[in-house]
Design a protein around this motif. Structure first.
Motif, PDB file in Angstrom:
ATOM      1  N   GLY A  39       0.812  -1.212   0.000  1.00 44.22           N
ATOM      2  CA  GLY A  39       0.000   0.000   0.000  1.00 44.22           C
ATOM      3  C   GLY A  39       0.845   1.261   0.000  1.00 44.22           C
ATOM      4  N   ALA A  40       1.963   1.238   0.729  1.00 47.26           N
ATOM      5  CA  ALA A  40       2.856   2.406   0.773  1.00 47.26           C
ATOM      6  C   ALA A  40       3.401   2.717  -0.619  1.00 47.26           C
ATOM      7  CB  ALA A  40       3.998   2.161   1.756  1.00 47.26           C
ATOM      8  N   ALA A  41       3.780   1.693  -1.350  1.00 48.07           N
ATOM      9  CA  ALA A  41       4.316   1.900  -2.698  1.00 48.07           C
ATOM     10  C   ALA A  41       3.242   2.456  -3.641  1.00 48.07           C
ATOM     11  CB  ALA A  41       4.885   0.594  -3.244  1.00 48.07           C
ATOM     12  N   ILE A  42       2.038   1.918  -3.548  1.00 45.67           N
ATOM     13  CA  ILE A  42       0.938   2.392  -4.402  1.00 45.67           C
ATOM     14  C   ILE A  42       0.560   3.819  -4.013  1.00 45.67           C
ATOM     15  CG2 ILE A  42      -1.461   2.003  -5.098  1.00 45.67           C
ATOM     16  CD1 ILE A  42      -0.909  -1.032  -4.424  1.00 45.67           C
ATOM     17  N   TYR A  43       0.502   4.096  -2.714  1.00 45.65           N
ATOM     18  CA  TYR A  43       0.201   5.446  -2.230  1.00 45.65           C
ATOM     19  C   TYR A  43       1.226   6.432  -2.786  1.00 45.65           C
ATOM     20  CZ  TYR A  43      -0.499   9.396   0.915  1.00 45.65           C
ATOM     21  OH  TYR A  43      -0.733  10.652   1.416  1.00 45.65           O
ATOM     22  N   SER A  44       2.483   6.064  -2.730  1.00 45.50           N
ATOM     23  CA  SER A  44       3.547   6.940  -3.218  1.00 45.50           C
ATOM     24  C   SER A  44       3.351   7.285  -4.695  1.00 45.50           C
ATOM     25  CB  SER A  44       4.900   6.258  -2.994  1.00 45.50           C
ATOM     26  OG  SER A  44       5.939   7.075  -3.448  1.00 45.50           O
ATOM     27  N   ARG A  45       2.931   6.325  -5.486  1.00 48.64           N
ATOM     28  CA  ARG A  45       2.737   6.537  -6.930  1.00 48.64           C
ATOM     29  C   ARG A  45       1.458   7.292  -7.260  1.00 48.64           C
ATOM     30  NH1 ARG A  45       4.374   1.189  -7.145  1.00 48.64           N
ATOM     31  NH2 ARG A  45       2.266   0.475  -7.551  1.00 48.64           N
ATOM     32  N   HIS A  46       0.385   7.051  -6.518  1.00 52.43           N
ATOM     33  CA  HIS A  46      -0.928   7.560  -6.920  1.00 52.43           C
ATOM     34  C   HIS A  46      -1.521   8.636  -6.012  1.00 52.43           C
ATOM     35  CE1 HIS A  46      -1.640   4.689 -10.178  1.00 52.43           C
ATOM     36  NE2 HIS A  46      -0.987   3.817  -9.415  1.00 52.43           N
ATOM     37  N   CYS A  47      -1.032   8.778  -4.797  1.00 50.90           N
ATOM     38  CA  CYS A  47      -1.717   9.643  -3.821  1.00 50.90           C
ATOM     39  C   CYS A  47      -0.839  10.742  -3.226  1.00 50.90           C
ATOM     40  CB  CYS A  47      -2.273   8.801  -2.676  1.00 50.90           C
ATOM     41  SG  CYS A  47      -3.179   7.322  -3.186  1.00 50.90           S
ATOM     42  N   ALA A  48       0.448  10.467  -3.053  1.00 52.39           N
ATOM     43  CA  ALA A  48       1.334  11.371  -2.319  1.00 52.39           C
ATOM     44  C   ALA A  48       1.467  12.742  -2.975  1.00 52.39           C
ATOM     45  CB  ALA A  48       2.710  10.736  -2.150  1.00 52.39           C
ATOM     46  N   SER A  49       1.342  12.824  -4.276  1.00 52.00           N
ATOM     47  CA  SER A  49       1.512  14.127  -4.936  1.00 52.00           C
ATOM     48  C   SER A  49       0.468  15.135  -4.460  1.00 52.00           C
ATOM     49  CB  SER A  49       1.461  13.980  -6.460  1.00 52.00           C
ATOM     50  OG  SER A  49       0.207  13.490  -6.870  1.00 52.00           O
ATOM     51  N   CYS A  50      -0.680  14.678  -4.036  1.00 53.53           N
ATOM     52  CA  CYS A  50      -1.723  15.582  -3.510  1.00 53.53           C
ATOM     53  C   CYS A  50      -1.827  15.507  -1.989  1.00 53.53           C
ATOM     54  CB  CYS A  50      -3.079  15.255  -4.127  1.00 53.53           C
ATOM     55  SG  CYS A  50      -3.174  15.601  -5.899  1.00 53.53           S
ATOM     56  N   HIS A  51      -1.851  14.299  -1.445  1.00 56.55           N
ATOM     57  CA  HIS A  51      -2.102  14.116  -0.017  1.00 56.55           C
ATOM     58  C   HIS A  51      -0.832  14.156   0.831  1.00 56.55           C
ATOM     59  CE1 HIS A  51      -6.401  13.345  -0.296  1.00 56.55           C
ATOM     60  NE2 HIS A  51      -6.146  12.637  -1.375  1.00 56.55           N
ATOM     61  N   GLY A  52       0.330  14.286   0.191  1.00 58.66           N
ATOM     62  CA  GLY A  52       1.592  14.376   0.914  1.00 58.66           C
ATOM     63  C   GLY A  52       2.216  13.020   1.162  1.00 58.66           C
ATOM     64  N   ALA A  53       3.534  13.000   1.218  1.00 58.92           N
ATOM     65  CA  ALA A  53       4.274  11.744   1.392  1.00 58.92           C
ATOM     66  C   ALA A  53       3.904  11.018   2.674  1.00 58.92           C
ATOM     67  CB  ALA A  53       5.780  12.022   1.359  1.00 58.92           C
ATOM     68  N   SER A  54       3.552  11.767   3.706  1.00 59.49           N
ATOM     69  CA  SER A  54       3.179  11.163   4.994  1.00 59.49           C
ATOM     70  C   SER A  54       1.694  11.298   5.287  1.00 59.49           C
ATOM     71  CB  SER A  54       3.984  11.818   6.118  1.00 59.49           C
ATOM     72  OG  SER A  54       5.357  11.623   5.916  1.00 59.49           O
ATOM     73  N   GLY A  55       0.916  11.697   4.273  1.00 60.47           N
ATOM     74  CA  GLY A  55      -0.518  11.857   4.476  1.00 60.47           C
ATOM     75  C   GLY A  55      -0.889  13.176   5.124  1.00 60.47           C
ATOM     76  N   LEU A 126      -5.391   2.042   1.565  1.00 63.01           N
ATOM     77  CA  LEU A 126      -6.132   2.465   2.754  1.00 63.01           C
ATOM     78  C   LEU A 126      -5.608   1.780   4.015  1.00 63.01           C
ATOM     79  CD1 LEU A 126      -9.710   2.574   1.201  1.00 63.01           C
ATOM     80  CD2 LEU A 126      -8.279   4.534   1.823  1.00 63.01           C
ATOM     81  N   SER A 127      -5.140   0.555   3.889  1.00 64.84           N
ATOM     82  CA  SER A 127      -4.535  -0.137   5.038  1.00 64.84           C
ATOM     83  C   SER A 127      -3.241   0.557   5.449  1.00 64.84           C
ATOM     84  CB  SER A 127      -4.277  -1.603   4.702  1.00 64.84           C
ATOM     85  OG  SER A 127      -5.496  -2.296   4.522  1.00 64.84           O
ATOM     86  N   TRP A 128      -2.443   1.014   4.465  1.00 71.50           N
ATOM     87  CA  TRP A 128      -1.223   1.761   4.786  1.00 71.50           C
ATOM     88  C   TRP A 128      -1.578   3.061   5.509  1.00 71.50           C
ATOM     89  CZ3 TRP A 128       0.484   6.656   3.434  1.00 71.50           C
ATOM     90  CH2 TRP A 128       1.763   6.981   3.904  1.00 71.50           C
ATOM     91  N   ILE A 129      -2.583   3.762   5.010  1.00 75.20           N
ATOM     92  CA  ILE A 129      -3.007   5.013   5.648  1.00 75.20           C
ATOM     93  C   ILE A 129      -3.391   4.736   7.096  1.00 75.20           C
ATOM     94  CG2 ILE A 129      -4.836   6.760   5.689  1.00 75.20           C
ATOM     95  CD1 ILE A 129      -4.750   6.670   2.570  1.00 75.20           C
ATOM     96  N   LYS A 130      -4.212   3.713   7.322  1.00 77.18           N
ATOM     97  CA  LYS A 130      -4.663   3.413   8.686  1.00 77.18           C
ATOM     98  C   LYS A 130      -3.497   2.985   9.571  1.00 77.18           C
ATOM     99  CE  LYS A 130      -8.143   0.992  11.399  1.00 77.18           C
ATOM    100  NZ  LYS A 130      -9.420   0.279  11.367  1.00 77.18           N
ATOM    101  N   ALA A 131      -2.514   2.322   8.999  1.00 77.32           N
ATOM    102  CA  ALA A 131      -1.356   1.886   9.773  1.00 77.32           C
ATOM    103  C   ALA A 131      -0.546   3.073  10.291  1.00 77.32           C
ATOM    104  CB  ALA A 131      -0.468   0.978   8.927  1.00 77.32           C
ATOM    105  N   GLN A 132      -0.712   4.245   9.697  1.00 73.26           N
ATOM    106  CA  GLN A 132       0.015   5.442  10.132  1.00 73.26           C
ATOM    107  C   GLN A 132      -0.647   6.130  11.328  1.00 73.26           C
ATOM    108  OE1 GLN A 132       2.940   5.511   8.364  1.00 73.26           O
ATOM    109  NE2 GLN A 132       1.834   3.763   7.503  1.00 73.26           N
TER     110      GLN A 132
END
Length: 153
Positions: A39-55, A126-132
């Motif tokens: 999930g972290a790898a997918i988040y980095s590719r698809h989500c981090a540019s808007c939601h930030g590297a650490s959410g 979403l599991s990666w997000i919740k793990a944070q």
């Protein structure tokens, strides 16, 4: 095997892959290390540019920008992501907020990930997000899942 049998098996397999997610059960698995790493790898590719590297989200995420759109909210404990049950987070990510809230004209910068990410990929992100989230925030969101479950059966 006859052609009819093969078609029946293929139809059942296709149906099983496309059936809706069980909205009564928690979907997210923040304790599944393999899933969270994926999930972290997918988040980095698809989500981090808007939601930030650490959410952490974008600045002033509660105020509409000049384009009339809300900036990307944080997914860390300072945001509101954890105020929603797993199934709703999944649906918003997959289908988009306008479809989930049944307001097709609602304007948002959040892309629809249906056809971009698989259901398993969305669950991994979403599991990666919740793990944070801190343990108390995760526990609170688990209670939200429990409260939402009877309403979805």
């Amino acid at each position: 095997m006859t052609l009819l049998s093969l078609l029946l098996i293929a139809t059942l397999l296709l149906w099983q892959r496309q059936r809706p997610v069980d909205r009564a059960a928690p979907l997210l698995r923040p304790g599944d290390d393999t899933l969270v790493i994926r999930g972290a790898a997918i988040y980095s590719r698809h989500c981090a540019s808007c939601h930030g590297a650490s959410g952490e989200g974008q600045p002033n995420w509660r105020q509409r920008g000049p384009d009339g759109l809300l900036p990307a909210p944080p997914h860390d404990s300072s945001g509101h992501t954890w105020h929603h049950p797993d199934a709703q987070l999944f649906a918003i990510t997959k289908l988009g907020l306008p479809r989930v809230i049944n307001q097709p004209n609602y304007q948002t910068a959040m892309p629809v990930y249906e056809g971009v990410l698989s259901d398993d990929d969305i669950i991994a992100v979403l599991s990666w997000i919740k793990a944070q989230w801190p343990p108390e925030v995760r526990a609170h969101q688990d209670q939200i899942n429990a409260q939402a479950a009877p309403a979805t059966r």
